[in-house]
Write a protein that holds these residues in place. Structure first.
Motif, PDB file in Angstrom:
ATOM      1  N   VAL A  76       0.746  -1.284  -0.039  1.00 31.66           N
ATOM      2  CA  VAL A  76       0.092   0.032  -0.056  1.00 31.66           C
ATOM      3  C   VAL A  76       0.851   1.325  -0.002  1.00 31.66           C
ATOM      4  CG1 VAL A  76      -1.665   1.124   1.436  1.00 31.66           C
ATOM      5  CG2 VAL A  76      -2.034  -1.115   1.070  1.00 31.66           C
ATOM      6  N   PHE A  77       1.915   1.247   0.733  1.00 31.75           N
ATOM      7  CA  PHE A  77       2.751   2.468   0.808  1.00 31.75           C
ATOM      8  C   PHE A  77       3.447   2.962  -0.276  1.00 31.75           C
ATOM      9  CE2 PHE A  77       6.549  -0.030   0.749  1.00 31.75           C
ATOM     10  CZ  PHE A  77       7.379   0.762   0.573  1.00 31.75           C
ATOM     11  N   LEU A  78       3.498   1.801  -1.201  1.00 32.43           N
ATOM     12  CA  LEU A  78       4.272   2.159  -2.703  1.00 32.43           C
ATOM     13  C   LEU A  78       3.259   2.860  -3.442  1.00 32.43           C
ATOM     14  CD1 LEU A  78       6.780   2.162  -4.086  1.00 32.43           C
ATOM     15  CD2 LEU A  78       6.359  -0.245  -4.970  1.00 32.43           C
ATOM     16  N   GLY A 101      -6.694   3.171 -12.582  1.00 30.50           N
ATOM     17  CA  GLY A 101      -5.632   2.113 -11.713  1.00 30.50           C
ATOM     18  C   GLY A 101      -5.413   2.555 -10.372  1.00 30.50           C
ATOM     19  N   ILE A 102      -6.130   3.145  -9.334  1.00 32.19           N
ATOM     20  CA  ILE A 102      -5.719   3.840  -8.443  1.00 32.19           C
ATOM     21  C   ILE A 102      -6.874   3.168  -7.325  1.00 32.19           C
ATOM     22  CG2 ILE A 102      -7.412   5.924  -8.296  1.00 32.19           C
ATOM     23  CD1 ILE A 102      -5.046   7.510  -7.252  1.00 32.19           C
ATOM     24  N   THR A 103      -6.216   2.982  -5.935  1.00 34.80           N
ATOM     25  CA  THR A 103      -7.104   2.643  -4.971  1.00 34.80           C
ATOM     26  C   THR A 103      -7.602   1.196  -4.962  1.00 34.80           C
ATOM     27  OG1 THR A 103      -9.237   3.485  -5.647  1.00 34.80           O
ATOM     28  CG2 THR A 103      -8.122   4.844  -4.213  1.00 34.80           C
ATOM     29  N   ARG A 104      -6.683   0.182  -5.010  1.00 39.81           N
ATOM     30  CA  ARG A 104      -6.985  -1.299  -5.296  1.00 39.81           C
ATOM     31  C   ARG A 104      -6.978  -1.808  -4.047  1.00 39.81           C
ATOM     32  NH1 ARG A 104      -2.849  -1.959 -10.286  1.00 39.81           N
ATOM     33  NH2 ARG A 104      -4.039  -0.781 -11.950  1.00 39.81           N
ATOM     34  N   ARG A 105      -6.699  -1.339  -3.024  1.00 44.00           N
ATOM     35  CA  ARG A 105      -6.930  -2.043  -1.472  1.00 44.00           C
ATOM     36  C   ARG A 105      -7.663  -1.041  -0.550  1.00 44.00           C
ATOM     37  NH1 ARG A 105      -1.696  -5.284  -0.060  1.00 44.00           N
ATOM     38  NH2 ARG A 105      -0.480  -3.751  -0.544  1.00 44.00           N
ATOM     39  N   LEU A 106      -8.222  -1.548   0.540  1.00 42.35           N
ATOM     40  CA  LEU A 106      -9.048  -0.824   1.352  1.00 42.35           C
ATOM     41  C   LEU A 106      -8.254   0.173   1.971  1.00 42.35           C
ATOM     42  CD1 LEU A 106     -11.862  -0.259   2.174  1.00 42.35           C
ATOM     43  CD2 LEU A 106     -11.675  -2.150   3.951  1.00 42.35           C
TER      44      LEU A 106
END
Length: 192
Positions: A76-78, A101-106
């Motif tokens: 996530v940090f990357l 292609g942004i915000t792929r994880r909660l």
């Protein structure tokens, strides 16, 4: 209808790899430029940034390449670093924003929400919904190098359901966002 007294539009395209997000981004940007010729459109596609990053020779690049080669999702940090750094250094007052292609994880979506609060934006999420089989056929047909490696391809398809579907649910329940779900298994024109 947008006018200068309103906040500019912010769009986020979400969908399985191969769902046609890139093409729909281009079409939306064209519409924005035709409808608001005096306005600028800020476009950000994080996949290109990641592919360039993993091609680097430094320690962090090589760690990310190993994750990429295994078809796993980047930390996530990357992901946050790429879009946050780009926004902080490039976004201008009054620009419309189109994300791909942004915000792929909660966890990333929650940090992204703080950025949207900071910029006083209320994004419109365009979720292009396609089946895994449909997406896989499209990916194999486009012929990009990372689509030909079955481990990378299947990894991306796997983690969409595991990680990104909860993000879509989060956006649906957060009043900062408007979510439009589009059947992506149509012609480009019908989706548009």
């Amino acid at each position: 209808m947008y006018n200068k007294s309103m906040s500019p539009y912010t769009f986020i395209f979400i969908g399985q790899s191969g769902s046609g997000k890139g093409e729909q981004n281009r079409l939306l940007q064209k519409v924005l430029k035709e409808k608001y010729p005096e306005d600028e459109v800020f476009y950000m596609e994080t996949g290109t940034n990641f592919r360039e990053f993993v091609a680097g020779e430094k320690y962090s690049n090589k760690l990310a390449k190993n994750i990429f080669d295994n078809g796993d999702i980047q930390p996530v940090f990357l992901a946050v670093y790429f879009w946050a750094n780009t926004l902080l250094n490039n976004l201008k007052v009054g620009e419309h924003i189109v994300f791909d292609g942004i915000t792929r994880r909660l966890e990333e979506a929650k940090v992204f929400t703080t950025a949207m609060e900071f910029y006083n934006r209320k994004p419109i999420i365009i979720y292009i919904n396609v089946s895994r089989d449909w997406a896989k056929a499209r990916l194999l047909g486009r012929g990009r190098a990372d689509d030909k490696d079955s481990r990378q391809l299947n990894g991306r398809l796997d983690w969409f359901g595991e990680y990104t579907m909860p993000v879509i649910d989060y956006f649906k329940t957060n009043d900062r966002y408007t979510v439009l779900e589009i059947n992506g298994e149509q012609t480009i024109e019908q989706v548009h």
